[in-house]
Design an enzyme around this catalytic site. Structure first.
Site, PDB file in Angstrom:
ATOM      1  CG  ASP A  69      -4.444   5.942   0.591  1.00  0.00           C
ATOM      2  OD1 ASP A  69      -5.515   5.014   0.602  1.00  0.00           O
ATOM      3  OD2 ASP A  69      -4.190   6.985   1.205  1.00  0.00           O
TER       4      ASP A  69
ATOM      5  CG  HIS B 106      -8.655  -0.866   4.627  1.00  0.00           C
ATOM      6  ND1 HIS B 106      -8.446  -1.023   3.590  1.00  0.00           N
ATOM      7  CD2 HIS B 106      -8.122   0.476   4.942  1.00  0.00           C
ATOM      8  CE1 HIS B 106      -7.926   0.097   2.883  1.00  0.00           C
ATOM      9  NE2 HIS B 106      -7.826   0.879   3.710  1.00  0.00           N
ATOM     10  CG  ASP B 107     -10.981   2.479   3.874  1.00  0.00           C
ATOM     11  OD1 ASP B 107     -10.559   2.532   5.042  1.00  0.00           O
ATOM     12  OD2 ASP B 107     -10.217   3.070   2.987  1.00  0.00           O
TER      13      ASP B 107
ATOM     14  CD  GLU C 217      -8.677   4.645  -1.521  1.00  0.00           C
ATOM     15  OE1 GLU C 217      -9.628   4.489  -0.955  1.00  0.00           O
ATOM     16  OE2 GLU C 217      -7.714   5.390  -1.218  1.00  0.00           O
TER      17      GLU C 217
ATOM     18  CG  ASP D 193      -2.289   0.409   0.995  1.00  0.00           C
ATOM     19  OD1 ASP D 193      -2.503   1.536   0.380  1.00  0.00           O
ATOM     20  OD2 ASP D 193      -3.166  -0.103   1.623  1.00  0.00           O
TER      21      ASP D 193
END
Length: 523
Positions: free
Chosen positions: A204, A329-330, A267, A102
Site C-alpha cells: 500500500d 476498491h478505491d 501501489e 495487502d
C-alpha cells in the site's frame, strides 16, 4: 492450471482482488470473512484466475477499514483467526491459486502498541518509530503538508507537545522508515507471512514511505479549486517519492526473492518516468509490478488509450514487466464509469494487453453505479469531503451470489447496500447465460490461458483512431489481432484478417466490420 515454462507465475497469471468485508459472510454479521472466501474458492478457480489479492485482514479499529493496522502479525476477529487463514492458504494452494496479502508499511493505527508507546513520552524507546516534529514558528503545524483525507497532515499531541505526521487519517500515524529498529520490525512482519506460505504482497502507498529530511513545505498548486481533492492544494514533492524509499523497496525485493517465487506489487501513483524507477535496476531490482492505474485515470476513447499504452510501454525498463487494472476498491466501478456496453470492451482490453491484469471482484458481473444513502455512508473519505465524488463505498458493496435473501452474501443485512439490480445481476443468474458479463470474462480468461501469445507475446499497435483501437499480439508464428470499438456505431476494420475467435457480443458481425461497442479477437 498449466504455466508457461521458464516464466514467473506472476507474469503469465491473472490476479483477482477480493475485498474481504464484501465477498462472503459466513458468520451471520453482515461482514465477509476468511471462511466465506474459502467457501467461494471454487468460484474463483472456475473463473480462471491465478492469484487472489486480499485487502487488509489484520487487527484494526477499522477507522479506514483495515488500512489502519493495529497488529501486523494477526487476523482481525471479524475475519476469523490465524487458523482460518492457514486453512484458506492451504485450500487455495490445493487449487493452484496463489495468495497475495495487502501490506501497509506507510502507517499503522494509532492504537497499535508501537504508537501507544511512541506517544507516551518523548524519551520512549519507540518515540522515533513514528514521525514527530515541533510546532512551526506560529505555533501551528510544522509545514503545509495536506492529508489525503483533507486537513493538515500533522496532529497535535498535547501530552508530549509535538505534532505527529499522518498522510491519511489522524488515526493512521506515519511510520518512520529512517529508524533501523522500525524497519527491522516491519521486515519481520513480512517474514511472518512469507513463512505461513503467502505468495506475495501488494504494498500500500509504497511511494509514501519516506519523507524529505527537514520537512520543507510542498509547492503550492496554483490550479487547485475547491471542487478538487483538498490534498491537491499542494504538490507532494517532499512528502512522497523520496530517493531513500527505493533502497527500502530493493531490500523488500531481496527478502521476497529469498523465499523463491514470490511477488511484490507496489501501489505507485506517479508519472511514467518516475513510476518506472520502482522496477529498480538489474543489479538492484525493486518491486516486480509497480501498479499501473492509467486505464482508470484517463478518458475512455481509442486515441487516448492507444497513446497511453504506447507511452507506458516505452517507459518500461528492458526487464520491466507491464501490468494493467480497470477497477479496484478505491475507484468507481468500470461499468459505472463507462457503461455496461463499453465495460465489455474494457474486459477484452484488460485481458489481451501485454502484461499482468488485475480484476476487481464484481466487475466480472458488470456491477455498475450503486447509490449509497447518506445514512449508510461508511467511507471516511466521503464523510470528510462530501459531494466531491471521492467516496469509495460505491465500489465496496457486497458480492451478489444469487437471488435469495441478501443475495446469498449473508443471512442478515450487509454492512453496505447491495447493487440495486442484484436479483438479476448475480453469479447464479449470470453463470449459464451466453451473453452475460460473467460468461464473457470466463471465455476471455480461457482464451488468454490457451494462447501463449496473449500471455507473453509481443505487442504492436495497429491503429488508434476513429473510435477503433487495434493491436497485435504475437509469439512465434501465432498472431492474434484485437480490435475494439469505443463507439456505439459500426466501424470498419479492413486490416483485421482471420477468424473471429471471440467477440464481446453475441454471434459474429459482417466481415471487416465492428458492431457498435464490440471487441473481437481475430486469429
Amino acid at each position: 492450471m498449466q504455466r508457461t515454462p521458464n516464466r514467473p507465475w506472476w507474469e503469465t497469471g491473472v490476479v483477482y482482488q477480493i475485498y474481504p468485508r464484501s465477498f462472503q459472510d459466513s458468520g451471520d454479521d453482515g461482514i465477509g470473512d476468511l471462511a466465506g472466501i474459502e467457501r467461494r474458492l471454487n468460484y474463483v478457480f472456475d473463473l480462471g484466475v491465478d492469484a487472489i489479492w486480499l485487502s487488509p485482514i489484520f487487527p484494526s479499529p477499522m477507522a479506514d477499514f483495515g488500512y489502519d493496522v493495529a497488529d501486523y502479525c494477526g487476523i482481525d476477529p471479524m475475519f476469523g483467526d490465524i487458523v482460518a487463514f492457514d486453512r484458506l492458504v492451504a485450500a487455495a494452494h490445493a487449487r493452484g491459486l496463489k495468495i497475495i496479502l495487502d501490506f501497509v508499511p506507510n502507517h499503522s493505527s494509532d492504537q497499535h502498541p508501537w504508537f501507544v508507546e511512541s506517544r507516551s513520552s518523548r524519551d520512549n524507546p519507540r518515540r522515533d518509530w513514528y514521525i514527530w516534529a515541533d510546532a512551526g514558528p506560529d505555533g501551528g503545524p510544522p509545514n503545509n503538508w495536506i492529508s489525503d483525507f483533507a486537513g493538515s497532515s500533522w496532529e497535535w499531541d498535547a501530552r508530549t507537545e509535538q505534532f505527529y505526521l499522518h498522510a491519511f487519517l489522524k488515526e493512521q500515524p506515519d511510520l518512520n522508515w529512517r529508524n533501523p529498529a522500525l524497519k527491522a520490525a516491519m521486515f519481520d512482519a513480512m517474514r511472518f507471512w512469507f513463512d505461513r506460505g503467502v505468495d506475495g504482497f501488494r504494498i500500500d502507498v509504497l511511494w509514501h514511505i519516506v519523507k524529505a529530511k527537514g520537512f520543507p513545505d510542498n509547492p503550492v498548486n496554483p490550479g487547485w479549486t475547491p471542487e478538487m481533492n483538498a490534498r491537491d492544494q499542494v504538490f507532494q514533492k517532499y512528502s512522497t517519492d523520496q530517493p531513500e524509499a527505493h533502497q527500502i523497496a530493493a531490500e523488500m525485493r531481496a527478502l521476497a526473492d529469498s523465499y523463491g517465487a514470490r511477488v511484490l506489487i507496489g501501489e505507485i501513483f506517479l508519472p511514467n518516468e518516475r513510476h518506472a524507477k520502482w522496477f529498480g535496476t538489474p543489479d538492484r531490482p525493486e518491486v516486480h509490478l509497480p501498479f499501473n492505474f492509467q486505464l482508470i485515470e484517463n478518458e475512455w476513447n481509442a486515441e487516448r488509450i492507444g497513446q497511453l499504452i504506447i507511452d507506458y510501454e516505452a517507459s518500461l525498463p528492458a526487464d520491466g514487466w507491464p501490468n494493467w487494472v480497470v477497477g479496484s476498491h478505491d475507484a468507481p466501478r468500470i461499468a459505472a464509469r463507462i457503461g455496461e456496453a463499453q465495460a465489455r470492451v474494457a474486459a477484452m482490453l484488460l485481458l489481451t494487453l501485454r502484461g499482468t491484469p488485475t480484476l476487481y471482484q464484481g466487475d466480472e458481473l458488470g456491477i455498475g453505479k450503486v447509490d449509497i444513502p447518506p445514512d449508510r455512508v461508511r467511507d471516511p473519505q466521503e464523510l470528510r469531503q462530501p459531494g466531491l465524488g471521492l467516496g469509495r463505498d460505491r465500489s465496496r458493496t457486497p458480492m451478489p451470489w444469487n437471488g435469495s435473501c441478501h443475495a446469498g452474501f449473508s443471512s442478515v443485512e450487509p454492512w453496505l447496500p447491495l447493487n440495486s439490480d442484484w436479483k438479476e445481476r448475480n453469479v447464479a443468474a449470470e453463470a449459464d447465460k451466453a451473453r452475460s458479463m460473467l460468461t464473457l470474462y470466463r471465455r476471455l480468461l480461457s482464451v488468454r490461458r490457451s494462447t501463449p501469445a496473449l500471455n507473453e507475446g509481443t505487442f504492436t499497435l495497429i491503429r488508434a483512431d476513429n473510435d477503433v483501437l487495434m493491436f497485435e499480439r504475437k509469439l512465434g508464428r501465432v498472431r492474434r489481432t484485437i480490435a475494439l470499438n469505443f463507439s456505439n456505431e459500426p466501424r470498419r476494420i479492413d486490416s483485421a484478417r482471420g477468424k473471429v475467435i471471440l467477440s464481446t457480443l453475441e454471434g459474429v458481425g459482417a466481415s471487416g466490420e465492428l458492431r457498435g461497442n464490440e471487441g473481437v479477437i481475430v486469429g
